[in-house]
Design an enzyme around this catalytic site. Structure first.
Site, PDB file in Angstrom:
ATOM      1  N   HIS A  84      79.123 -75.626 -51.241  1.00 29.24           N
ATOM      2  CA  HIS A  84      79.061 -74.912 -52.517  1.00 29.24           C
ATOM      3  C   HIS A  84      80.293 -75.246 -53.332  1.00 29.24           C
ATOM      4  O   HIS A  84      81.372 -75.414 -52.794  1.00 29.24           O
ATOM      5  CB  HIS A  84      79.019 -73.398 -52.251  1.00 29.24           C
ATOM      6  CG  HIS A  84      78.690 -72.601 -53.466  1.00 29.24           C
ATOM      7  ND1 HIS A  84      77.399 -72.322 -53.838  1.00 29.24           N
ATOM      8  CD2 HIS A  84      79.483 -72.035 -54.396  1.00 29.24           C
ATOM      9  CE1 HIS A  84      77.412 -71.609 -54.947  1.00 29.24           C
ATOM     10  NE2 HIS A  84      78.671 -71.421 -55.313  1.00 29.24           N
ATOM     11  N   ASP A 163      74.101 -59.768 -56.894  1.00 27.09           N
ATOM     12  CA  ASP A 163      74.902 -60.823 -57.532  1.00 27.09           C
ATOM     13  C   ASP A 163      74.252 -61.276 -58.825  1.00 27.09           C
ATOM     14  O   ASP A 163      74.934 -61.565 -59.816  1.00 27.09           O
ATOM     15  CB  ASP A 163      75.096 -62.018 -56.596  1.00 27.09           C
ATOM     16  CG  ASP A 163      75.953 -63.084 -57.268  1.00 27.09           C
ATOM     17  OD1 ASP A 163      77.116 -62.775 -57.591  1.00 27.09           O
ATOM     18  OD2 ASP A 163      75.459 -64.192 -57.506  1.00 27.09           O
ATOM     19  N   ARG A 170      79.095 -59.785 -65.636  1.00 21.36           N
ATOM     20  CA  ARG A 170      80.473 -60.300 -65.705  1.00 21.36           C
ATOM     21  C   ARG A 170      80.590 -61.399 -66.738  1.00 21.36           C
ATOM     22  O   ARG A 170      81.596 -61.521 -67.433  1.00 21.36           O
ATOM     23  CB  ARG A 170      80.894 -60.819 -64.325  1.00 21.36           C
ATOM     24  CG  ARG A 170      81.128 -59.702 -63.317  1.00 21.36           C
ATOM     25  CD  ARG A 170      81.218 -60.260 -61.904  1.00 21.36           C
ATOM     26  NE  ARG A 170      82.209 -61.285 -61.768  1.00 21.36           N
ATOM     27  CZ  ARG A 170      82.078 -62.366 -60.985  1.00 21.36           C
ATOM     28  NH1 ARG A 170      80.987 -62.543 -60.256  1.00 21.36           N
ATOM     29  NH2 ARG A 170      83.036 -63.247 -60.906  1.00 21.36           N
ATOM     30  N   SER A 185      80.969 -62.911 -54.817  1.00 26.98           N
ATOM     31  CA  SER A 185      79.750 -63.458 -55.410  1.00 26.98           C
ATOM     32  C   SER A 185      79.289 -64.701 -54.648  1.00 26.98           C
ATOM     33  O   SER A 185      78.126 -64.828 -54.253  1.00 26.98           O
ATOM     34  CB  SER A 185      80.025 -63.787 -56.886  1.00 26.98           C
ATOM     35  OG  SER A 185      79.057 -64.631 -57.421  1.00 26.98           O
ATOM     36  N   LYS A 189      76.151 -64.905 -51.314  1.00 29.72           N
ATOM     37  CA  LYS A 189      74.990 -65.801 -51.362  1.00 29.72           C
ATOM     38  C   LYS A 189      74.973 -66.734 -50.155  1.00 29.72           C
ATOM     39  O   LYS A 189      73.922 -67.031 -49.595  1.00 29.72           O
ATOM     40  CB  LYS A 189      75.020 -66.618 -52.662  1.00 29.72           C
ATOM     41  CG  LYS A 189      74.669 -65.760 -53.883  1.00 29.72           C
ATOM     42  CD  LYS A 189      74.788 -66.531 -55.177  1.00 29.72           C
ATOM     43  CE  LYS A 189      76.209 -66.768 -55.574  1.00 29.72           C
ATOM     44  NZ  LYS A 189      76.482 -67.024 -56.965  1.00 29.72           N
TER      45      LYS A 189
HETATM   46  N1  URA Z   1      80.152 -69.037 -58.914  1.00 34.92           N
HETATM   47  C1  URA Z   1      79.507 -67.954 -58.421  1.00 34.92           C
HETATM   48  O1  URA Z   1      78.488 -68.073 -57.741  1.00 34.92           O
HETATM   49  N2  URA Z   1      80.012 -66.742 -58.694  1.00 34.92           N
HETATM   50  C2  URA Z   1      81.127 -66.543 -59.428  1.00 34.92           C
HETATM   51  O2  URA Z   1      81.539 -65.420 -59.600  1.00 34.92           O
HETATM   52  C3  URA Z   1      81.791 -67.676 -59.941  1.00 34.92           C
HETATM   53  C4  URA Z   1      81.277 -68.925 -59.662  1.00 34.92           C
END
Ligand code: URA
Length: 432
Positions: A84, A163, A170, A185, A189
């Site tokens: 990621h 999220d 946000r 966040s 995931k």
């Molecule tokens: N990527 C994400 O998945 N969440 C965030 O808060 C920032 C970048």
């Protein structure tokens, strides 16, 4: 009934909240019992006051608990790996890492996001491939990781719904850039989608959320701690986002660059990051190899064609046509020329990402549609020598007007000097 106002006030005043309180707040928000305005105020209180490590973990667990989770290891019968990135310009790394890792015999399963603003999203890039399906069910996702060894799909709606809601909130309340909120966040995931071992690419610089190495280290540390508490193996690479990654910025152009990289013909910085991230994943996997052997296997998969074959197998499995000549191509291609002799000192990542966005490669709002064919190819990057009049970039546009505007914007993203700048590697630091 949850007393959201009281929790907001206590966080505003710098108190540490309990795990149960955070869980209640998050779950009530997802149920609709806490309105956006209260959650926005809470995020702003967190932005200024921060969260302790215990609070960050409790928030992450609450977010995971807001939806379903996937047991990839149980379904596949082996540890599955994932990668990621915190988001950048020209970042197509997962598209090349997945096939390399799969070609080396390690299952790779990833749920990905769309781009917003100047950063591109992996899903948008994949959708430039005719026929490619990003919307597999969780069951299809697991079956494909098991049977094909590689799947990258959009996040299902029932996975970490907290999220989805919180990120949208946000994004429009200036509360994205907080280490605990970003870490929870991302890691919620990753934890919910089930991979055992994860490489996290924390982008640093002008085109990234984290502008300094110190901030990137804090984010990496927070995510490593969450990984440890959730029993996942995590490595963080801190990588340069002061300039776009590779040459291509724009969806189909990035697919072409991915294919070139899997043939061993990719840009140096992008190829280096892809091989480094792949090697880390092979070390974290159940292959039992060290860093040297992992790197050798990753390189061999590119040299012997097995990585490209894995890419083609994967794309076909998700309904896409992996050939190059079926990708959409822009009708207008215009070169940008160097105004002087010298060396490229800087190439602003945000400026190039924004030029690509204005061409139509990205979205300004969630509802915008994308033109998969358009974008920018930065032929010259930081440290490259240029001669006056030489092509430094290529604009791929829908029409001449858009091309002219983007050519001006991309030229303005470059700064030149007569002496070469200090070389800066793409991988700045690795933290495990
Ligand atoms: N990527 C994400 O998945 N969440 C965030 O808060 C920032 C970048």
């Amino acid at each position: 009934m949850i007393r959201a106002a009281e929790l907001i006030q206590r966080k505003r005043d710098g108190e540490e909240l309990g795990a149960g309180e955070l869980r209640e707040l998050v779950l009530a928000y997802v149920r609709g019992d806490v309105p956006d305005y209260q959650m926005a105020a809470f995020c702003m209180a967190v932005y200024f006051r921060g969260l302790s490590p215990a609070e960050t973990f409790a928030l992450t667990e609450a977010m995971v608990a807001s939806g379903r989770t996937i047991d990839l290891r149980g379904a596949v019968g082996r540890p599955v790996v994932d990668k990621h990135s915190t988001g950048g310009v020209g970042d197509k790394t997962s598209l090349a890492v997945g096939p390399i890792v799969a070609a080396c015999g390690v299952p790779f399963g990833k749920m990905s996001g769309r781009g917003l603003g100047h950063t591109g999203g992996t899903l948008d890039k994949l959708e430039s491939i005719p026929g490619f399906r990003i919307e597999l069910s969780a069951e299809e996702f697991v079956a494909q990781v098991r049977d094909v060894g590689l799947a990258i799909i959009g996040q299902t709606a029932d996975l970490v719904p907290a999220d989805k809601l919180l990120y949208g909130l946000r994004d429009v309340t200036a509360t994205v850039e907080n280490v605990s909120l970003i870490a929870s966040s991302i890691m919620s995931k990753k934890i919910a989608s089930g991979a055992d071992a994860i490489v996290l690419d924390v982008k640093v610089g002008d085109g990234a959320f984290m502008k300094t190495l110190d901030d990137a280290r804090s984010l990496a540390d927070a995510m490593l701690e969450l990984g440890r508490l959730a029993d996942r193996r995590v490595v963080c690479v801190l990588t340069d986002m002061d300039q776009p990654l590779g040459h291509a910025v724009g969806n189909a152009l990035e697919i072409l660059e991915t294919r070139a990289t899997l043939r061993g013909e990719g840009p140096d910085d992008f190829s280096e990051l892809v091989l480094a991230a792949s090697a880390h994943l092979l070390v974290l996997s159940d292959l039992g190899v060290d860093e040297t052997e992992a790197r050798r296997r990753a390189e061999t998969s590119v040299q012997d064609g097995s990585a490209l074959a894995a890419y083609e197998r994967w794309v076909r499995a998700q309904g896409g046509d992996p050939a190059e000549d079926v990708l959409p191509a822009a009708p207008v291609v215009r070169e940008v020329s160097a105004p002087q002799d010298g060396y490229v000192q800087t190439l602003g990542a945000i400026a190039v990402g924004t030029a690509a966005l204005h061409l139509g490669a990205g979205r300004r709002t969630k509802e915008d549609t994308i033109d998969h064919a358009v974008g920018v190819r930065c032929l010259k990057k930081r440290g490259d020598a240029v001669a006056a009049g030489e092509a430094i970039a290529e604009i791929h546009a829908r029409d001449e007007n858009a091309a002219a505007q983007a050519a001006d914007d991309v030229l303005a993203a470059y700064a030149f000097d007569k002496d070469p700048p200090f070389r800066r590697p793409v991988v700045l630091e690795t933290i495990a």
